[in-house]
Design a protein around this motif. Structure first.
Motif, PDB file in Angstrom:
ATOM      1  N   LEU A   1      37.614   8.020 -11.257  1.00  0.00           N
ATOM      2  CA  LEU A   1      36.454   8.395 -10.443  1.00  0.00           C
ATOM      3  C   LEU A   1      35.373   9.089 -11.278  1.00  0.00           C
ATOM      4  N   LYS A   2      35.175   8.645 -12.482  1.00  0.00           N
ATOM      5  CA  LYS A   2      34.188   9.244 -13.367  1.00  0.00           C
ATOM      6  C   LYS A   2      32.812   8.677 -13.045  1.00  0.00           C
ATOM      7  N   LEU A   3      32.041   9.431 -12.289  1.00  0.00           N
ATOM      8  CA  LEU A   3      30.724   8.978 -11.847  1.00  0.00           C
ATOM      9  C   LEU A   3      29.658   9.443 -12.837  1.00  0.00           C
ATOM     10  N   PRO A   4      28.787   8.560 -13.270  1.00  0.00           N
ATOM     11  CA  PRO A   4      27.745   8.939 -14.237  1.00  0.00           C
ATOM     12  C   PRO A   4      26.683   9.819 -13.589  1.00  0.00           C
ATOM     13  N   LEU A   5      26.252  10.831 -14.346  1.00  0.00           N
ATOM     14  CA  LEU A   5      25.147  11.676 -13.900  1.00  0.00           C
ATOM     15  C   LEU A   5      23.854  11.099 -14.478  1.00  0.00           C
ATOM     16  N   VAL A   6      23.298  10.136 -13.757  1.00  0.00           N
ATOM     17  CA  VAL A   6      22.103   9.436 -14.212  1.00  0.00           C
ATOM     18  C   VAL A   6      20.940  10.420 -14.298  1.00  0.00           C
ATOM     19  N   LYS A   7      20.184  10.339 -15.385  1.00  0.00           N
ATOM     20  CA  LYS A   7      19.084  11.270 -15.616  1.00  0.00           C
ATOM     21  C   LYS A   7      18.087  11.271 -14.466  1.00  0.00           C
TER      22      LYS A   7
ATOM     23  N   SER B   1      14.433  14.497   1.472  1.00  0.00           N
ATOM     24  CA  SER B   1      13.387  13.539   1.109  1.00  0.00           C
ATOM     25  C   SER B   1      13.913  12.383   0.271  1.00  0.00           C
ATOM     26  N   LEU B   2      15.173  12.460  -0.169  1.00  0.00           N
ATOM     27  CA  LEU B   2      15.748  11.407  -1.004  1.00  0.00           C
ATOM     28  C   LEU B   2      16.555  10.407  -0.197  1.00  0.00           C
ATOM     29  N   ASP B   3      16.513  10.532   1.107  1.00  0.00           N
ATOM     30  CA  ASP B   3      17.255   9.625   1.966  1.00  0.00           C
ATOM     31  C   ASP B   3      16.779   8.185   1.746  1.00  0.00           C
ATOM     32  N   GLY B   4      17.720   7.284   1.551  1.00  0.00           N
ATOM     33  CA  GLY B   4      17.386   5.878   1.381  1.00  0.00           C
ATOM     34  C   GLY B   4      17.225   5.444  -0.058  1.00  0.00           C
ATOM     35  N   ILE B   5      17.359   6.377  -1.008  1.00  0.00           N
ATOM     36  CA  ILE B   5      17.186   6.035  -2.413  1.00  0.00           C
ATOM     37  C   ILE B   5      18.553   5.852  -3.071  1.00  0.00           C
ATOM     38  N   LYS B   6      18.727   4.766  -3.772  1.00  0.00           N
ATOM     39  CA  LYS B   6      19.937   4.578  -4.567  1.00  0.00           C
ATOM     40  C   LYS B   6      19.516   4.109  -5.956  1.00  0.00           C
ATOM     41  N   LEU B   7      20.334   4.460  -6.947  1.00  0.00           N
ATOM     42  CA  LEU B   7      19.990   4.186  -8.333  1.00  0.00           C
ATOM     43  C   LEU B   7      21.085   3.374  -9.016  1.00  0.00           C
TER      44      LEU B   7
ATOM     45  N   ALA C   1      22.423   8.190 -18.677  1.00  0.00           N
ATOM     46  CA  ALA C   1      23.056   9.309 -17.976  1.00  0.00           C
ATOM     47  C   ALA C   1      23.243  10.496 -18.904  1.00  0.00           C
ATOM     48  N   LYS C   2      23.376  11.659 -18.306  1.00  0.00           N
ATOM     49  CA  LYS C   2      23.688  12.896 -19.019  1.00  0.00           C
ATOM     50  C   LYS C   2      25.063  13.381 -18.564  1.00  0.00           C
ATOM     51  N   GLY C   3      26.098  12.839 -19.141  1.00  0.00           N
ATOM     52  CA  GLY C   3      27.440  13.246 -18.767  1.00  0.00           C
ATOM     53  C   GLY C   3      27.929  12.549 -17.516  1.00  0.00           C
ATOM     54  N   SER C   4      28.960  13.110 -16.909  1.00  0.00           N
ATOM     55  CA  SER C   4      29.580  12.503 -15.731  1.00  0.00           C
ATOM     56  C   SER C   4      30.172  13.584 -14.840  1.00  0.00           C
ATOM     57  N   TYR C   5      30.520  13.186 -13.649  1.00  0.00           N
ATOM     58  CA  TYR C   5      31.160  14.078 -12.679  1.00  0.00           C
ATOM     59  C   TYR C   5      32.349  13.351 -12.072  1.00  0.00           C
ATOM     60  N   THR C   6      33.489  14.030 -11.990  1.00  0.00           N
ATOM     61  CA  THR C   6      34.697  13.434 -11.423  1.00  0.00           C
ATOM     62  C   THR C   6      35.054  14.160 -10.133  1.00  0.00           C
ATOM     63  N   PRO C   7      34.816  13.560  -8.980  1.00  0.00           N
ATOM     64  CA  PRO C   7      35.182  14.210  -7.720  1.00  0.00           C
ATOM     65  C   PRO C   7      36.691  14.197  -7.526  1.00  0.00           C
ATOM     66  N   ASP C   8      37.158  15.030  -6.619  1.00  0.00           N
ATOM     67  CA  ASP C   8      38.590  15.044  -6.321  1.00  0.00           C
ATOM     68  C   ASP C   8      38.991  13.774  -5.570  1.00  0.00           C
ATOM     69  N   LEU C   9      38.196  13.408  -4.590  1.00  0.00           N
ATOM     70  CA  LEU C   9      38.491  12.219  -3.776  1.00  0.00           C
ATOM     71  C   LEU C   9      37.185  11.550  -3.378  1.00  0.00           C
ATOM     72  N   ILE C  10      37.263  10.246  -3.197  1.00  0.00           N
ATOM     73  CA  ILE C  10      36.183   9.499  -2.547  1.00  0.00           C
ATOM     74  C   ILE C  10      36.801   8.784  -1.356  1.00  0.00           C
ATOM     75  N   LEU C  11      36.309   9.094  -0.171  1.00  0.00           N
ATOM     76  CA  LEU C  11      36.775   8.439   1.050  1.00  0.00           C
ATOM     77  C   LEU C  11      35.759   7.387   1.455  1.00  0.00           C
ATOM     78  N   VAL C  12      36.226   6.209   1.751  1.00  0.00           N
ATOM     79  CA  VAL C  12      35.345   5.141   2.215  1.00  0.00           C
ATOM     80  C   VAL C  12      35.814   4.702   3.598  1.00  0.00           C
ATOM     81  N   ASN C  13      34.962   4.921   4.588  1.00  0.00           N
ATOM     82  CA  ASN C  13      35.229   4.457   5.939  1.00  0.00           C
ATOM     83  C   ASN C  13      34.585   3.074   6.072  1.00  0.00           C
ATOM     84  N   ARG C  14      35.421   2.062   5.976  1.00  0.00           N
ATOM     85  CA  ARG C  14      34.894   0.686   5.958  1.00  0.00           C
ATOM     86  C   ARG C  14      34.271   0.302   7.290  1.00  0.00           C
ATOM     87  N   ALA C  15      34.761   0.857   8.376  1.00  0.00           N
ATOM     88  CA  ALA C  15      34.197   0.532   9.683  1.00  0.00           C
ATOM     89  C   ALA C  15      32.774   1.062   9.826  1.00  0.00           C
ATOM     90  N   ARG C  16      32.533   2.209   9.233  1.00  0.00           N
ATOM     91  CA  ARG C  16      31.196   2.813   9.308  1.00  0.00           C
ATOM     92  C   ARG C  16      30.337   2.497   8.086  1.00  0.00           C
TER      93      ARG C  16
END
Length: 360
Positions: free
Chosen positions: A129-135, A148-154, A160-175
């Protein structure tokens, strides 16, 4: 693309253990995925009755959770402490306490992963789960209001400047919703530092690249909403507007009734086992200390003289004779002060950084 909060499904109704219930509900439009701090708009409900499509009871998962506890306790007990001159015989206790802090966090992650299986619509990601910290993402969340950043994806492959590893990523496929979770055994130590804000910054920057990252690295998995949540295992007052969730509210993230109750029982059992371990280690440490003390102070009843720990070994009578005052006529000789000058001679004082003394 917009997201719509689903209506409450038909199913078993449970009285929530949460005192103040809150739900996520925001609508957005635009071509990108919606991202937000792990809370939808709060809906105040007085003693709320919550409806979730799935339920889990502790009896159903007791064996699995007990196994997780056994493994955590074994890992704590197997640690080899490093000798410490200050802690002495108590170094094992300090080592156990440090290990508990780490293992409790891992235990919470593993338990949530196990309990999430009660909802077939939820996929829990725990590996790689090593997610890049995009500049661009870091700059965006640093210089703009989060809303104000709603709707933006990169692009997750942007510089990137390093990375972040979360403990868990939950994906609700129905939603089509993904949650980036960071589980903490307690947020008490974060109160007077900037670490919590730094953590939020990393989580929010990661959220902006997560949709692209999931699509490219997890079998074309698609989401249109990403939310972040820091879960406090100690269940102190939450603040959904800033992404802080109490562990007692985790039912709403997984959409499973009973998860919070199972987690409470898990922590209770784990706490008992930890305290038993600490008590056993404390008894050993105290036993070693008492044994050393007894060996150092033998009594005259056994026929052996007392050991003077701060001086040479002398008989009691000799010590008394040395300490007794000399007989005199009651007058003191003050002549030793007669030759002293009224004013001391000036002395040159040297100041500076400490240096090694010169050898003669």
């Amino acid at each position: 693309m917009s997201t719509i909060t689903s209506t409450l499904p038909n199913g078993e109704v449970l009285r929530s253990t949460v005192v103040a219930a809150s739900m996520f509900s925001q609508r957005s439009s635009g071509a990108g995925a919606r991202v937000g701090i792990g809370a939808r708009s709060s809906i105040a409900e007085p003693a709320a009755l919550r409806r979730h499509p799935h339920i889990v009871r502790f009896a159903e998962v007791e064996a699995d959770l007990d196994l997780l506890i056994d493994r955590a306790i074994a890992a704590i007990a197997d640690g080899e402490p490093v000798e410490d001159e200050i802690l002495g015989h108590y170094v094992h206790i300090a080592s156990l306490v440090r290990a508990v802090s780490f293992r409790e966090g891992k235990l919470l992650e593993q338990a949530v992963e196990r309990l999430a299986k009660a909802n077939p619509n939820v996929t829990v990601l725990t590996q790689s789960l090593k997610l890049p910290l995009v500049k661009a993402a870091l700059e965006a969340v640093s210089g703009n209001d989060w809303s104000s950043l709603d709707g933006i994806k990169l692009d997750c492959e942007a510089p990137a400047k390093g990375s972040y590893t979360p403990d868990l990523i939950l994906v609700n496929r129905a939603r089509h919703t993904a949650y980036i979770l960071d589980l903490k055994r307690s947020l008490a130590s974060y109160g007077d530092t900037n670490r919590l804000e730094e953590l939020k910054l990393k989580m929010m920057a990661s959220a902006m690249v997560l949709p692209d990252w999931l699509y490219k690295h997890h079998k074309r998995m698609m989401v249109d909403t990403v939310e972040v949540a820091i879960v406090d295992g100690a269940s102190r007052p939450s603040d959904h507007a800033t992404g802080i969730w109490a562990l007692s509210e985790i039912d709403d993230l997984l959409e499973i009734d009973g998860v919070a109750a199972c987690m409470a029982d898990l922590r209770l059992r784990f706490g008992r086992r930890v305290q038993q371990l600490l008590e056993a280690e404390a008894s050993k440490a105290l036993g070693v200390t008492m044994t050393a003390s007894d060996a150092a102070a033998t009594s005259t009843v056994s026929g052996k003289p007392m050991i003077a720990l701060n001086g040479s070994s002398r008989a009691y009578e000799e010590e008394q004779a040395m300490a007794a005052p000399d007989e005199d006529d009651g007058h003191y000789d003050l002549g030793c002060f007669d030759d002293q000058d009224d004013e001391p001679e000036p002395v040159r004082i040297r100041v500076g950084f400490a240096r090694r003394p010169r050898r003669h």
